[in-house]
Design an enzyme around this catalytic site. Structure first.
Site, PDB file in Angstrom:
ATOM      1  N   HIS A  18       0.685  -1.307   0.036  1.00 43.31           N
ATOM      2  CA  HIS A  18      -0.251   0.110   0.019  1.00 43.31           C
ATOM      3  C   HIS A  18       0.965   1.202   0.120  1.00 43.31           C
ATOM      4  O   HIS A  18       0.589   2.173  -0.544  1.00 43.31           O
ATOM      5  CB  HIS A  18      -0.835  -0.009   1.001  1.00 43.31           C
ATOM      6  CG  HIS A  18      -1.791  -1.082   1.256  1.00 43.31           C
ATOM      7  ND1 HIS A  18      -2.274  -1.706   0.078  1.00 43.31           N
ATOM      8  CD2 HIS A  18      -2.585  -1.624   2.400  1.00 43.31           C
ATOM      9  CE1 HIS A  18      -3.299  -2.337   0.416  1.00 43.31           C
ATOM     10  NE2 HIS A  18      -3.510  -2.579   1.751  1.00 43.31           N
ATOM     11  N   GLU A  47      -1.612 -13.251 -22.803  1.00 45.29           N
ATOM     12  CA  GLU A  47      -0.767 -13.104 -21.683  1.00 45.29           C
ATOM     13  C   GLU A  47      -0.597 -14.538 -21.091  1.00 45.29           C
ATOM     14  O   GLU A  47       0.014 -14.750 -19.631  1.00 45.29           O
ATOM     15  CB  GLU A  47      -1.517 -12.260 -20.454  1.00 45.29           C
ATOM     16  CG  GLU A  47      -3.119 -12.747 -20.316  1.00 45.29           C
ATOM     17  CD  GLU A  47      -3.749 -11.506 -19.722  1.00 45.29           C
ATOM     18  OE1 GLU A  47      -3.163 -10.727 -18.961  1.00 45.29           O
ATOM     19  OE2 GLU A  47      -4.981 -11.505 -20.018  1.00 45.29           O
ATOM     20  N   ASP A 103       1.422 -10.743 -17.155  1.00 42.46           N
ATOM     21  CA  ASP A 103       1.076 -11.748 -16.731  1.00 42.46           C
ATOM     22  C   ASP A 103       1.883 -12.947 -17.768  1.00 42.46           C
ATOM     23  O   ASP A 103       2.198 -13.878 -17.379  1.00 42.46           O
ATOM     24  CB  ASP A 103      -0.187 -12.159 -17.072  1.00 42.46           C
ATOM     25  CG  ASP A 103      -1.062 -11.842 -15.653  1.00 42.46           C
ATOM     26  OD1 ASP A 103      -0.369 -12.188 -14.621  1.00 42.46           O
ATOM     27  OD2 ASP A 103      -2.319 -11.257 -15.675  1.00 42.46           O
ATOM     28  N   CYS A 142       0.400  -3.653 -23.677  1.00 49.17           N
ATOM     29  CA  CYS A 142      -0.335  -2.941 -22.647  1.00 49.17           C
ATOM     30  C   CYS A 142       0.137  -3.031 -21.132  1.00 49.17           C
ATOM     31  O   CYS A 142      -0.417  -2.560 -20.150  1.00 49.17           O
ATOM     32  CB  CYS A 142      -1.836  -3.104 -22.461  1.00 49.17           C
ATOM     33  SG  CYS A 142      -2.353  -4.565 -22.175  1.00 49.17           S
TER      34      CYS A 142
END
Length: 576
Positions: A193, A434, A458, A505
């Site tokens: 985070h 991916e 991925d 992407c």
């Protein structure tokens, strides 16, 4: 005497300022006995502290809505849920009553019990959520001990650098409001985070330093190099001059890049390259336009579904997609259908899986939830009347997955026709590449789809059998592995033979060091975070594609990592 610590660089930039240590309250709790007649008063003190922290979090939620990154509000929601969980709050009350102990000690005992349970969870992402529990407990203990909050002092001169064992996303809102120069922590990783919020707020940060909280004192002069992952404690004048110069150079470079916004994205030998934006929420589209994006290459719709207690309705989704399409004013918008699973879960819909990265995610999840999938497809179709939309299917591996999605799309169109809704009859459907199996069986997708988009995050993970969320193997995550490069090259060349366009992407698309190599591989559409577009455009303008393509051919013949990197250096050298 100056010394340096090395950690994980998670938010680029350079910060120079004075240390402000944030106490680690759970390490400072003492244990004492409460008189029998004051036990209920101690329980009440505990409940009052919980109520005060709820108020703090509600205030932080409002602050997040007023300008902090969208992720911050989600983190605050998570902490409010933890604070209301009986598993955390009932135990301390019982301990206070049965063992007549003080509230601080009782809460820490319950926290340690919960953390031990988290440590037994196999899933790395869920296991890391124990830090959220610790951060919530920290807030409550600080209230109980009479020093809530972590707001650092204001300084007339020099920036403030927060030094902590760990930081909650909620705390970072305070830092943003107080114009913090940067922060460093003992704990954390690239997906923690702290790292996410740091990048969102453009605050230089280094995490995973292990013992920085014990090696730094309040008001120590620090330098943070958020690009190299270095923290310098007590720098001398020579070091300060060097880093002040580097800081000025970075700021000048950012200013110069802004001048490229209106320049055509064209290589030295006249090849046009479309630079597109990845977005997660509708409001991100404004950053995309400011950066000069030619369109949205990836709209991650799962973030419209997350951080809420119910599913978004068809109308809610339609409004979200419509707002993006209209804001892009005729530029294409590629909307990826729900890619939930692995590290992205829906509230109340999470499943315990041995390995979530290989589980029910993306298109597999949509096939298991046909009503939800049809609802999203109808919303996307309705939005397509407002501007050019392309539909993108994630994580395809089997022909029947593409067939299912296309059948569902036809069904959604029929449902809209019955209700009198219109849609773009020319809407294109593409697939994410991916998974290595999708590359090796690419023909089945080339026959069914209108375009392809390579998701390198991925693709690298599944090719190299590496869990990106596992710090123990993160160093093996290698975009330049020969197998990864050959899979990308095979995808591009196979699609080119049949006239199917291909974009990229994943994170590789936004790394300037890979730009010329990707162009040499034959890619002409790159989609990335809006903040990366101008740096990548600079590399496009410097690239001779013909020269890069010849050097890429030599790169693809090499199996040795050192040779591959040498080839990359030659590709990034001066063309000609």
């Amino acid at each position: 005497m100056a010394f340096a610590l090395h950690g994980l660089p998670v938010s680029h930039g350079i910060a120079i300022g004075y240390a402000h240590l944030v106490s680690h309250a759970t390490l400072e709790v003492s244990h004492f006995l409460i008189p029998a007649k004051k036990v209920e008063a101690e329980v009440a003190r505990f409940d009052e502290a919980l109520a005060e922290v709820r108020g703090e979090l509600a205030g932080l939620k409002a602050a997040a809505a007023a300008g902090a990154p969208s992720e911050v509000g989600a983190f605050v929601d998570m902490h409010m849920m933890i604070l209301s969980d009986p598993m955390l709050t009932d135990g301390p009350r019982e301990l206070i009553r049965t063992r007549r102990c003080n509230a601080e000690w009782a809460l820490v005992q319950e926290m340690e019990s919960l953390v031990a349970q988290f440590d037994q969870i196999e899933d790395a992402y869920l296991r890391e959520r124990k830090q959220d529990v610790v951060q919530v407990v920290e807030r409550v203990i600080k209230v109980l001990m009479g020093h809530p909050g972590v707001t650092p002092p204001k300084r007339k001169e020099g920036g403030v650098i927060v030094v902590a064992h760990d930081l909650s996303p909620a705390d970072t809102i305070h830092f943003k409001q107080n114009q913090i120069a940067g922060f460093v922590t003992d704990l954390g990783g690239a997906t923690s985070h702290t790292a996410i919020v740091a990048r969102g707020m453009s605050i230089p940060a280094v995490v995973g330093l292990h013992h920085v909280r014990h090696l730094v004192r309040d008001d120590d002069l620090l330098i943070i190099d958020g690009t190299r992952g270095v923290v310098i404690i007590g720098p001398d004048e020579r070091m300060l001059d060097e880093y002040r110069l580097r800081k000025s150079e970075l700021e000048l470079e950012r200013f110069k890049l802004k001048r490229l916004k209106s320049a055509p994205s064209q290589t030295l030998d006249g090849e046009h390259v479309s630079l597109l934006a990845n977005i997660e929420l509708p409001e991100d589209v404004h950053q995309a336009r400011q950066a000069g994006a030619e369109g949205v290459g990836l709209f991650r719709t799962e973030f419209v579904f997350m951080n809420r207690d119910d599913m978004p309705t068809e109308d809610e989704q339609y409004e979200a997609y419509r707002s993006v399409v209209q804001a892009m004013k005729g530029r294409p918008v590629t909307i990826r259908t729900l890619d939930i699973g692995a590290d992205k879960t829906l509230r109340g819909a999470s499943r315990i899986e041995p390995n979530p990265a290989l589980g029910l995610r993306a298109i597999r999840y949509c096939m298991a939830e046909p009503k939800m999938f049809l609802c999203q497809l109808r919303a996307i179709l309705r939005a397509s009347v407002h501007g050019p939309i392309r539909l993108l299917l994630p994580m395809l591996a089997h022909a029947h997955e593409a067939d299912y999605a296309l059948t569902a799309l036809s069904q959604a169109k029929e449902q809209l026709r019955v209700k009198g809704h219109k849609w773009d009859p020319h809407l294109e459907v593409g697939g994410m590449i991916e998974i290595p199996a999708a590359v090796l069986a690419l023909n089945v997708f080339l026959k069914r789809l209108d375009f392809l988009s390579i998701g390198t995050n991925d693709l690298i993970q599944y090719t190299l059998a590496i869990d990106r969320a596992d710090e123990a193997v993160a160093h093996l995550y290698d975009p330049l592995h020969p197998a990864v490069l050959r899979l990308i090259a095979q995808t591009v060349s196979s699609a080119k033979r049949v006239g199917i366009p291909v974009s990229i992407c994943g994170e590789m698309a936004g790394e300037p060091v890979f730009t010329r190599m990707l162009l040499g591989l034959g890619l002409r559409q790159l989609s990335m975070q809006p903040a990366q577009i101008l740096e990548v455009k600079q590399e496009v303008l410097r690239c001779d594609v013909g020269d890069a393509a010849m050097k890429v051919v030599r790169m693809l013949r090499s199996d040795e990592p050192e040779r591959v990197r040498e080839c990359l250096e030659r590709i990034n050298g001066h063309s000609g």
